[in-house]
Design an enzyme around this catalytic site. Structure first.
Site, PDB file in Angstrom:
ATOM      1  CG  HIS A 107      -1.839   1.115   1.363  1.00 41.18           C
ATOM      2  ND1 HIS A 107      -2.864   1.372   0.474  1.00 41.18           N
ATOM      3  CD2 HIS A 107      -1.905   2.090   2.309  1.00 41.18           C
ATOM      4  CE1 HIS A 107      -3.515   2.453   0.870  1.00 41.18           C
ATOM      5  NE2 HIS A 107      -2.954   2.902   1.970  1.00 41.18           N
ATOM      6  CD  GLN A 119       7.439   1.011  -2.202  1.00 40.90           C
ATOM      7  OE1 GLN A 119       7.948   1.377  -3.256  1.00 40.90           O
ATOM      8  NE2 GLN A 119       7.832   1.470  -1.032  1.00 40.90           N
ATOM      9  CG  ASP A 120      -1.238   1.886  -4.891  1.00 41.52           C
ATOM     10  OD1 ASP A 120      -1.041   1.977  -6.124  1.00 41.52           O
ATOM     11  OD2 ASP A 120      -2.349   2.101  -4.357  1.00 41.52           O
ATOM     12  CG  HIS A 121      -0.595   5.993  -0.405  1.00 43.14           C
ATOM     13  ND1 HIS A 121      -1.361   7.116  -0.532  1.00 43.14           N
ATOM     14  CD2 HIS A 121      -1.324   5.134   0.332  1.00 43.14           C
ATOM     15  CE1 HIS A 121      -2.507   6.958   0.103  1.00 43.14           C
ATOM     16  NE2 HIS A 121      -2.505   5.751   0.631  1.00 43.14           N
TER      17      HIS A 121
END
Length: 108
Positions: free
Chosen positions: A81, A83-85
């Site tokens: 999550h 890294q996605d942000h």
């Protein structure tokens, strides 16, 4: 903590989420300011967004350095999550710069 993150890893992951989220919010505020014709505020928000991305990158670099040094982190949903942000914030920030420029050109 074989199944979980260490406290240091958790702090780095949360730093990624917080700083990337703040950067994305600042980039959105830059677009809104440009939409209103306030290009000085838009530029200030883009600079603040860039600073947030730098802070997020520092957190990410700490995790990468630890892994390269033989201290890997278990991949958790929270880590993914974060890294996605970061990637979303980077992309959004790049797009916000373009949108602000378009508004500037329209205002001329």
């Amino acid at each position: 903590m074989s199944e979980q993150m260490t406290q240091e890893q958790l702090e780095a992951v949360m730093g990624l989420i917080i700083n990337a989220g703040n950067a994305k919010s600042d980039a959105m505020e830059a677009i809104q300011a440009a939409k209103k014709g306030d290009f000085q505020a838009a530029e200030e928000k883009l600079k603040t967004a860039e600073q947030g991305l730098v802070e997020a990158h520092h957190a990410q670099t700490g995790l990468l350095t630890a892994e390269a040094s033989g201290n890997p982190m278990n991949v958790t949903l929270l880590a993914v999550h974060s890294q996605d942000h970061l990637m979303t914030a980077i992309t959004f920030n790049d797009l916000a710069k373009e949108v602000v420029e378009v508004y500037q050109r329209l205002a001329e």
